[in-house]
Design a protein around this motif. Structure first.
Motif, PDB file in Angstrom:
ATOM      1  N   ARG A 113      62.711  59.187  40.745  1.00  0.00           N
ATOM      2  CA  ARG A 113      62.362  59.988  42.153  1.00  0.00           C
ATOM      3  C   ARG A 113      63.708  60.954  42.207  1.00  0.00           C
ATOM      4  O   ARG A 113      63.526  61.890  42.712  1.00  0.00           O
ATOM      5  CB  ARG A 113      62.326  58.732  43.155  1.00  0.00           C
ATOM      6  N   GLN A 140      57.521  57.654  35.952  1.00  0.00           N
ATOM      7  CA  GLN A 140      56.554  58.564  36.360  1.00  0.00           C
ATOM      8  C   GLN A 140      56.236  58.656  37.741  1.00  0.00           C
ATOM      9  O   GLN A 140      56.141  59.404  38.508  1.00  0.00           O
ATOM     10  CB  GLN A 140      55.446  58.637  35.282  1.00  0.00           C
ATOM     11  N   GLU A 141      55.951  57.161  38.182  1.00  0.00           N
ATOM     12  CA  GLU A 141      55.623  57.325  39.666  1.00  0.00           C
ATOM     13  C   GLU A 141      56.462  57.553  40.460  1.00  0.00           C
ATOM     14  O   GLU A 141      56.467  58.358  41.436  1.00  0.00           O
ATOM     15  CB  GLU A 141      55.055  55.902  39.856  1.00  0.00           C
ATOM     16  N   GLU A 197      56.894  61.414  40.401  1.00  0.00           N
ATOM     17  CA  GLU A 197      55.642  62.051  41.008  1.00  0.00           C
ATOM     18  C   GLU A 197      55.457  62.188  42.381  1.00  0.00           C
ATOM     19  O   GLU A 197      55.330  62.854  43.218  1.00  0.00           O
ATOM     20  CB  GLU A 197      54.213  61.520  40.459  1.00  0.00           C
ATOM     21  N   ALA A 198      56.200  61.171  42.932  1.00  0.00           N
ATOM     22  CA  ALA A 198      56.309  60.861  44.259  1.00  0.00           C
ATOM     23  C   ALA A 198      56.880  61.798  45.151  1.00  0.00           C
ATOM     24  O   ALA A 198      56.493  62.246  46.475  1.00  0.00           O
ATOM     25  CB  ALA A 198      56.741  59.484  44.664  1.00  0.00           C
ATOM     26  N   VAL A 199      58.036  62.847  44.449  1.00  0.00           N
ATOM     27  CA  VAL A 199      58.649  63.551  45.149  1.00  0.00           C
ATOM     28  C   VAL A 199      58.358  64.980  44.391  1.00  0.00           C
ATOM     29  O   VAL A 199      58.976  65.957  44.492  1.00  0.00           O
ATOM     30  CB  VAL A 199      60.310  63.306  45.230  1.00  0.00           C
ATOM     31  N   GLY A 200      57.132  65.176  43.400  1.00  0.00           N
ATOM     32  CA  GLY A 200      57.122  66.187  42.936  1.00  0.00           C
ATOM     33  C   GLY A 200      57.796  66.787  41.606  1.00  0.00           C
ATOM     34  O   GLY A 200      57.733  67.860  41.383  1.00  0.00           O
ATOM     35  N   ARG A 201      58.389  65.641  41.183  1.00  0.00           N
ATOM     36  CA  ARG A 201      59.426  65.890  39.891  1.00  0.00           C
ATOM     37  C   ARG A 201      58.366  65.788  38.606  1.00  0.00           C
ATOM     38  O   ARG A 201      57.376  65.122  38.724  1.00  0.00           O
ATOM     39  CB  ARG A 201      60.487  65.127  39.688  1.00  0.00           C
ATOM     40  N   HIS A 202      58.860  66.497  37.427  1.00  0.00           N
ATOM     41  CA  HIS A 202      58.106  66.193  36.376  1.00  0.00           C
ATOM     42  C   HIS A 202      59.249  65.178  35.583  1.00  0.00           C
ATOM     43  O   HIS A 202      60.221  65.295  35.526  1.00  0.00           O
ATOM     44  CB  HIS A 202      58.102  67.386  35.526  1.00  0.00           C
TER      45      HIS A 202
END
Length: 372
Positions: A198, A221-222, A225-230
């Motif tokens: 995150r 990954q979760e 992805e929760a904040v739009g990161r790769h």
């Protein structure tokens, strides 16, 4: 894939602090000569088997004896430091290192350290202190205007300049805006690794069995992805016991009869049993607790053997948990047989790495620096 060291560090408890320090410096110097990318150096206060309480002092001396290896506290335990003081120490060390520095942070997991500092670790106080401290440190590194933070645990005031600037905040990191920050996780669905994803921190999986490590990357990954990161797997570090020798038999002997086996037998396995981590060491949850011995750990997880055997084990590890960027070899004190440990690192760098380097992308070796 690249190579690094995770220096808990592991020393026999009868070794003097000065002797242990000298062994670690020698290991870091040899790792540097072998082109090993990085080393993370632990911080503990009440563990005689892992005795460094000031990794930044180790790093300051190691910088004078190395040329390219990137060094990192692994980790500074943030609840045990005032964030304003530590932010300035890290920034100062970053200048000494010329940017050859990363920063590991943690909340602490040693019960006797919690007692020493009056921290309610089981109640989550350490984790709350860690995140509050890190946010304060990042603001001190990036903001120039005066501010006041009144947190749950610390009040910090960035002062105004006085005496025409003769007294003012002036210590900033060498790297812009500050060194890369990493954080370690242990549990199968580690909330710390979720936060690493995150917040864009370097995730370190200081792993036991591949069975539970396999879930770490999904957790990272979760969080991202929760904040739009790769989430980039090249940034993921995975720590394992590693010992390489010319033959499988010799490597097995050195591991089980040397410090690696002794520490597992006398300290790590009893610690796993005492604190509920033994399950994480099992290759199969149906295996009995009594089955978990140094021999079991070697057969089911340690990367021990000849160069070809260790390369095959690393390949199998990647197949089990997915690609990662840096293999961190847990470092052990073989001070009574230092040549064997140095030879292991040499074989790892020169004969194992070429066989596995293409398994996953390596992290960017570039270090950004503040303009002078």
């Amino acid at each position: 894939m690249d190579l690094g060291l995770f220096m808990m560090p592991a020393h026999p408890p009868e070794r003097s602090l000065g002797e242990a320090h000298a062994v670690d410096l020698q290991t870091l110097a040899h790792a540097d000569r072998m082109g090993i990318r990085e080393a993370w150096i632990g911080e503990h206060f009440t563990q005689p088997w892992e005795p460094i309480c000031a990794p930044d002092l180790m790093i300051a001396q190691a910088l004078m004896q190395t040329e390219q290896i990137v060094l990192a506290p692994g980790a500074h335990i943030l609840p045990y430091h005032h964030p304003a003081e530590l932010a300035h120490r890290v920034a100062y060390l970053d200048h000494i290192a010329g940017g050859r520095l990363m920063l590991g942070v943690g909340s602490g997991g040693t019960p006797t350290d919690w007692t020493l500092f009056g921290i309610d670790g089981p109640g989550g106080q350490g984790r709350r202190m860690m995140w509050e401290s890190l946010e304060i440190m990042e603001r001190l590194w990036t903001e120039s205007e005066p501010f006041t933070i009144e947190g749950e645990f610390w009040t910090v005031n960035q002062p105004e300049a006085i005496l025409d600037g003769g007294m003012r905040p002036h210590i900033r990191c060498f790297q812009d805006p500050y060194p890369q920050i990493g954080i370690a996780g242990l549990s199968p669905a580690s909330p710390t690794l979720h936060q690493a994803g995150r917040r864009g921190l370097i995730p370190l999986s200081l792993g036991l069995s591949s069975r539970y490590l396999a879930g770490h990357w999904a957790t990272i990954q979760e969080g991202a992805e929760a904040v739009g990161r790769h989430a980039d797997p090249a940034r993921w570090r995975v720590g394992r016991e590693v010992l390489v020798a010319e033959t499988d038999a010799e490597a097995r002997r050195l591991a089980l009869d040397g410090m690696m086996g002794r520490m597992a037998r006398e300290f790590l396995i009893p610690s796993y049993q005492a604190f509920g981590f033994l399950e994480f060491a099992k290759a199969d949850p149906e295996h009995a607790d009594a089955d978990v011995t140094p021999e079991y750990l070697l057969d089911h997880g340690w990367l021990v053997g000849s160069p070809d055997t260790v390369a095959a084990k690393i390949t199998e590890l990647v197949e089990q948990i997915g690609p990662f960027g840096v293999l961190l070899a847990n470092s052990y004190d073989y001070g009574d047989d230092q040549d064997a440990w140095d030879r292991s690192l040499t074989l790892l760098a020169e004969e194992v790495l070429p066989q596995v380097s293409g398994l996953s992308p390596s992290p960017d070796r570039g270090l950004s620096a503040r303009a002078a």
